[in-house]
Write a protein that holds these residues in place. Structure first.
Motif, mmCIF file in Angstrom:
data_model
loop_
_atom_site.group_PDB
_atom_site.id
_atom_site.type_symbol
_atom_site.label_atom_id
_atom_site.label_comp_id
_atom_site.label_asym_id
_atom_site.label_seq_id
_atom_site.Cartn_x
_atom_site.Cartn_y
_atom_site.Cartn_z
ATOM 1 N N ASN A 246 3.853 -18.170 5.081
ATOM 2 C CA ASN A 246 2.983 -18.855 6.046
ATOM 3 C C ASN A 246 1.509 -18.616 5.765
ATOM 4 O O ASN A 246 0.677 -18.766 6.655
ATOM 5 N N HIS A 266 -1.131 -20.875 9.385
ATOM 6 C CA HIS A 266 0.113 -21.578 9.699
ATOM 7 C C HIS A 266 1.136 -20.611 10.282
ATOM 8 O O HIS A 266 1.080 -19.398 10.035
ATOM 9 N N VAL A 270 4.049 -22.791 4.222
ATOM 10 C CA VAL A 270 3.082 -23.755 3.688
ATOM 11 C C VAL A 270 3.735 -24.450 2.501
ATOM 12 O O VAL A 270 4.223 -23.812 1.569
ATOM 13 N N SER A 297 2.106 -27.706 6.320
ATOM 14 C CA SER A 297 3.216 -26.773 6.534
ATOM 15 C C SER A 297 4.323 -27.473 7.306
ATOM 16 O O SER A 297 4.116 -28.532 7.919
#
Length: 539
Positions: A246, A266, A270, A297
């Motif tokens: 992330n 995120h 991603v 994402s």
């Protein structure tokens, strides 16, 4: 496919800057105004399967290629309508990773069958070349970004990286076992046609130079810490962005693969990145403007990151999982591909004096299309919304009391925004040990404390060492802070050795711990003398 009624049909945009007081109108920055000036809509593509890749041609009119299912779909860069000979459907299975040549005349793409195919874009037909070397799906196909019309890079799930001479369909170089897992990402250097960076599900990123990598060893390698989904060289060629898990990380390639910054914007994996250029009114579509890093994402968010200031400046939320993203070199269009086959596009809204956009005339909102009086729409004024607020309640009325607004501390606000390092610094500046330890424990629960410590600058590290020196030996915090002090000294050893001021804090901390050890030894001796007396007294 029906849209989720709980999610917006088109992206919801937000700006990453401090919120003003509730009674004052929100002021937008110039960057927020730029990204909000794109008119959002769906691209009429008719796709129903995931859009795994989006790529714009580097030459005007900047045609768009989208990989979905067993074909590569082409869209005209001026109108974003399908090209006459689209799609390119000579794939026996799923198509991946379309890549335009530097002059826009050819397009190459990989596929589930392990074959790399090269197509001419000036006419319909079968593949011009078929390159066979991979035994498993090819997820990475890239033409060099510098003027090189003869070679191409490919990487696949067989962990093989190949460098091809396209006219003769031969491998110039092959790197078997370049990684220990699937190769799913890669980016050619913007300054050298012989250099490419690759990312793999083995968590590693490697930089290859075909001039010196004949022994199958990369010129640089480092670990991202999670399966790598996307790799992208930044415009200077000295910085490299990698996406996995992330987070997005920025690396200094020239400095030997040093981690420069970590972006944790995120909540889920991603999946793709691209570069976008802010185009102002004075700059041309291809020239001026600052570059921005765009990431998408499966959490449905598109984040825009200013890698010069190390901050997220804008975000957009879409009603589906995002798998791919692209931004036109003209600066007039952005596209994102979703897991349900929808391609969302944003067209730059410009004034009429700036000319036609995508082949359509842009009309001002003040233009009229028919003679006659203009109809005025009656709108309620401010007094309409304030009506009844000064009325006193009657005995039969049920009074709903407004809940008192909870005033959050600065570090609580930062924690809600997932700005973990800033929250730690804000707590350290308040110098309240209970609050500082509480914030640290919250960061431990989120598994972000050590990352925050690594990202502290010199002044912020000085605050942390000063706090540890003062409170590490207090019985209330000792168990937690002594373990943290050990990890801080391990993670930031090089920074501490290079700064005399930081060395002083470490010496004071060492002296304080030594004194505490002496006190504990004395207490144990006293306990040893008192224990027999207590036993005798109890008989």
């Amino acid at each position: 496919m029906a849209a989720d009624p709980s999610k917006p049909l088109f992206p919801v945009e937000s700006s990453h800057h401090p919120k003003p007081p509730s009674r004052k109108p929100q002021t937008l920055t110039a960057e927020s105004k730029f990204w909000r000036s794109f008119k959002n809509s769906e691209l009429a593509s008719g796709l129903i399967l995931p859009v795994t890749a989006l790529e714009f041609s580097p030459v005007p009119p900047h045609d768009l290629a989208a990989a979905s299912s067993a074909a590569v779909y082409l869209f005209d860069g001026a109108t974003l309508s399908p090209k006459p000979f689209s799609p390119l459907s000579s794939f026996s299975d799923v198509a991946y990773s379309p890549s335009f040549r530097c002059d826009g005349a050819l397009l190459a793409a990989g596929g589930e069958s392990g074959i790399v195919q090269v197509f001419r874009l000036d006419r319909a037909g079968h593949a011009l070349r078929r390159l066979r070397a991979h035994a498993r799906p090819v997820r990475l196909v890239r033409y060099p970004r510098v003027a090189d019309k003869l070679h191409i890079f490919s990487g696949g799930d067989d962990a093989l990286l190949s460098y091809w001479d396209v006219p003769s369909e031969t491998q110039v170089l092959s790197f078997p076992g370049a990684h220990h897992d699937y190769i799913r990402a890669g980016s050619p250097s913007p300054v050298s046609s012989e250099v490419i960076a690759t990312g793999s599900y083995d968590h590693t990123v490697k930089v290859w130079d075909v001039r010196v990598s004949s022994n199958a060893n990369p010129v640089l390698g480092f670990s991202h810490g999670a399966p790598v989904e996307s790799v992208l060289f930044l415009p200077s060629g000295g910085l490299l962005a990698t996406a996995g898990g992330n987070c997005v990380k920025i690396w200094d390639v020239i400095g030997g693969g040093r981690l420069v910054h970590t972006v944790e914007g995120h909540n889920k994996t991603v999946t793709a990145m691209c570069l976008g250029r802010m185009r102002n009114n004075e700059s041309s579509g291809r020239g001026g403007g600052e570059s921005r890093l765009m990431s998408v994402s499966i959490d449905g968010y598109l984040k825009i990151f200013d890698f010069a200031a190390y901050k997220i400046t804008h975000s957009m939320r879409y009603p589906a999982q995002l798998l791919s993203v692209g931004f036109s070199p003209s600066g007039l269009a952005r596209v994102v591909g979703t897991s349900n086959g929808t391609i969302y596009m944003g067209k730059k809204k410009m004034k009429e004096k700036e000319g036609d956009i995508f082949g359509a005339k842009v009309v001002s909102e003040f233009d009229t299309f028919a003679p006659g009086p203009v109809k005025h729409v009656l709108r309620p004024n401010f007094r309409y919304f304030r009506r009844g607020q000064n009325e006193k309640p009657q005995e039969t009325d049920y009074i709903v009391k407004r809940a008192a607004k909870v005033k959050l501390a600065e570090y609580d606000k930062l924690l809600k925004e997932f700005r973990h390092k800033d929250a730690l610094v804000a707590a350290l500046n308040q110098k309240n040990p209970n609050s500082i330890v509480a914030v640290m424990e919250e960061l431990v629960a989120r598994k972000k404390l050590l990352k925050s410590v690594v990202n502290l600058d010199t002044d912020e590290l000085r605050l942390l060492l000063g706090f540890l020196h003062k409170y590490a030996t207090m019985p209330r915090y000792a168990r937690f802070l002594m373990g943290l002090a050990k990890r801080v000294l391990e993670l930031r050893a090089e920074d501490i050795r290079s700064k005399d001021e930081l060395k002083g804090y470490v010496r004071n901390l060492k002296r304080m711990i030594a004194e505490e050890i002496k006190i504990q030894h004395s207490l144990q001796e006293i306990q040893g003398m008192i224990s027999p007396l207590l036993v005798i007294a109890g008989r």
